[in-house]
Design a protein around this motif. Structure first.
Motif, PDB file in Angstrom:
ATOM      1  N   LEU A 115       9.192   2.291 -17.556  1.00 57.40           N
ATOM      2  CA  LEU A 115       7.814   2.721 -17.759  1.00 57.40           C
ATOM      3  C   LEU A 115       7.716   4.228 -17.863  1.00 57.40           C
ATOM      4  O   LEU A 115       8.464   4.954 -17.210  1.00 57.40           O
ATOM      5  CB  LEU A 115       6.937   2.277 -16.578  1.00 57.40           C
ATOM      6  CG  LEU A 115       6.916   0.800 -16.232  1.00 57.40           C
ATOM      7  CD1 LEU A 115       6.032   0.574 -15.008  1.00 57.40           C
ATOM      8  CD2 LEU A 115       6.464  -0.031 -17.406  1.00 57.40           C
ATOM      9  N   ARG A 164       4.620   6.185 -16.988  1.00 62.30           N
ATOM     10  CA  ARG A 164       3.257   6.045 -16.486  1.00 62.30           C
ATOM     11  C   ARG A 164       2.323   7.115 -17.042  1.00 62.30           C
ATOM     12  O   ARG A 164       1.164   6.835 -17.344  1.00 62.30           O
ATOM     13  CB  ARG A 164       3.248   6.070 -14.963  1.00 62.30           C
ATOM     14  CG  ARG A 164       3.896   4.834 -14.366  1.00 62.30           C
ATOM     15  CD  ARG A 164       3.768   4.801 -12.852  1.00 62.30           C
ATOM     16  NE  ARG A 164       4.515   3.702 -12.291  1.00 62.30           N
ATOM     17  CZ  ARG A 164       4.096   2.445 -12.283  1.00 62.30           C
ATOM     18  NH1 ARG A 164       2.937   2.132 -12.807  1.00 62.30           N
ATOM     19  NH2 ARG A 164       4.839   1.499 -11.744  1.00 62.30           N
ATOM     20  N   ILE A 188       5.296   1.258 -22.078  1.00 64.74           N
ATOM     21  CA  ILE A 188       6.482   0.508 -21.691  1.00 64.74           C
ATOM     22  C   ILE A 188       7.533   0.833 -22.745  1.00 64.74           C
ATOM     23  O   ILE A 188       7.254   0.771 -23.949  1.00 64.74           O
ATOM     24  CB  ILE A 188       6.223  -1.014 -21.705  1.00 64.74           C
ATOM     25  CG1 ILE A 188       5.013  -1.366 -20.839  1.00 64.74           C
ATOM     26  CG2 ILE A 188       7.474  -1.779 -21.281  1.00 64.74           C
ATOM     27  CD1 ILE A 188       4.439  -2.742 -21.152  1.00 64.74           C
ATOM     28  N   ALA A 230       6.464  -5.627 -16.666  1.00 66.05           N
ATOM     29  CA  ALA A 230       6.334  -4.172 -16.819  1.00 66.05           C
ATOM     30  C   ALA A 230       4.879  -3.787 -17.079  1.00 66.05           C
ATOM     31  O   ALA A 230       4.380  -2.799 -16.531  1.00 66.05           O
ATOM     32  CB  ALA A 230       7.239  -3.685 -17.949  1.00 66.05           C
ATOM     33  N   LEU A 240       2.575  -1.397 -14.826  1.00 66.15           N
ATOM     34  CA  LEU A 240       1.952  -0.213 -15.417  1.00 66.15           C
ATOM     35  C   LEU A 240       0.460  -0.162 -15.084  1.00 66.15           C
ATOM     36  O   LEU A 240      -0.061   0.878 -14.689  1.00 66.15           O
ATOM     37  CB  LEU A 240       2.163  -0.228 -16.936  1.00 66.15           C
ATOM     38  CG  LEU A 240       1.748   1.003 -17.712  1.00 66.15           C
ATOM     39  CD1 LEU A 240       2.558   2.224 -17.282  1.00 66.15           C
ATOM     40  CD2 LEU A 240       1.928   0.757 -19.204  1.00 66.15           C
TER      41      LEU A 240
END
Length: 127
Positions: free
Chosen positions: A32, A34, A39, A114, A118
């Motif tokens: 990730l 962020r 992703i 994922a 996230l």
């Protein structure tokens, strides 16, 4: 029967220990970003030897599953959602870098995990 979150985790953990045949067209490292809200999936090529192990096509050395290995990826895919990433990899990339249905299913599950991490801020560790 109502399953609890713990029941689901136990089923998932048990299935994670099963044998799988590796995809001869490569593997992905998922992570990730962020800050960017993305992703990422880095694709690496490999060759499957006669023992069923993934080896580096350049060196012929076995690629360890749990150790950090310095290799150069062939492609990096990114998306804001699991679906966006799947469309890029499975529908827009030719030839498709995934040749086995179980590998495609695994990637879909991992991309959803994922995506949830996230959105929720939870830690994501690829299975």
């Amino acid at each position: 029967m109502n399953l609890t979150v713990e029941d689901l985790a136990a089923i998932d953990d048990k299935l994670s220990g099963r044998h799988i045949d590796l995809d001869p067209s490569g593997y992905f490292i998922i992570y990730l970003d962020r800050a960017a809200g993305l992703i990422y999936a880095k694709h690496f090529t490999n060759v499957i030897d006669d023992r069923g192990l993934a080896v580096d096509p350049e060196t012929g050395k076995v690629i360890p599953a749990r150790l950090k290995v310095e290799r150069t990826h062939t492609t990096v895919f990114s998306g804001r959602t699991a679906k966006e990433l799947c469309v890029k990899i499975f529908e827009e990339t030719q030839p498709c870098p995934v040749t086995q249905l179980d590998h495609a299913a695994y990637l879909g599950r991992e991309f959803v995990r994922a995506e949830v991490a996230l959105v929720t801020g939870l830690e994501y560790v690829q299975d």
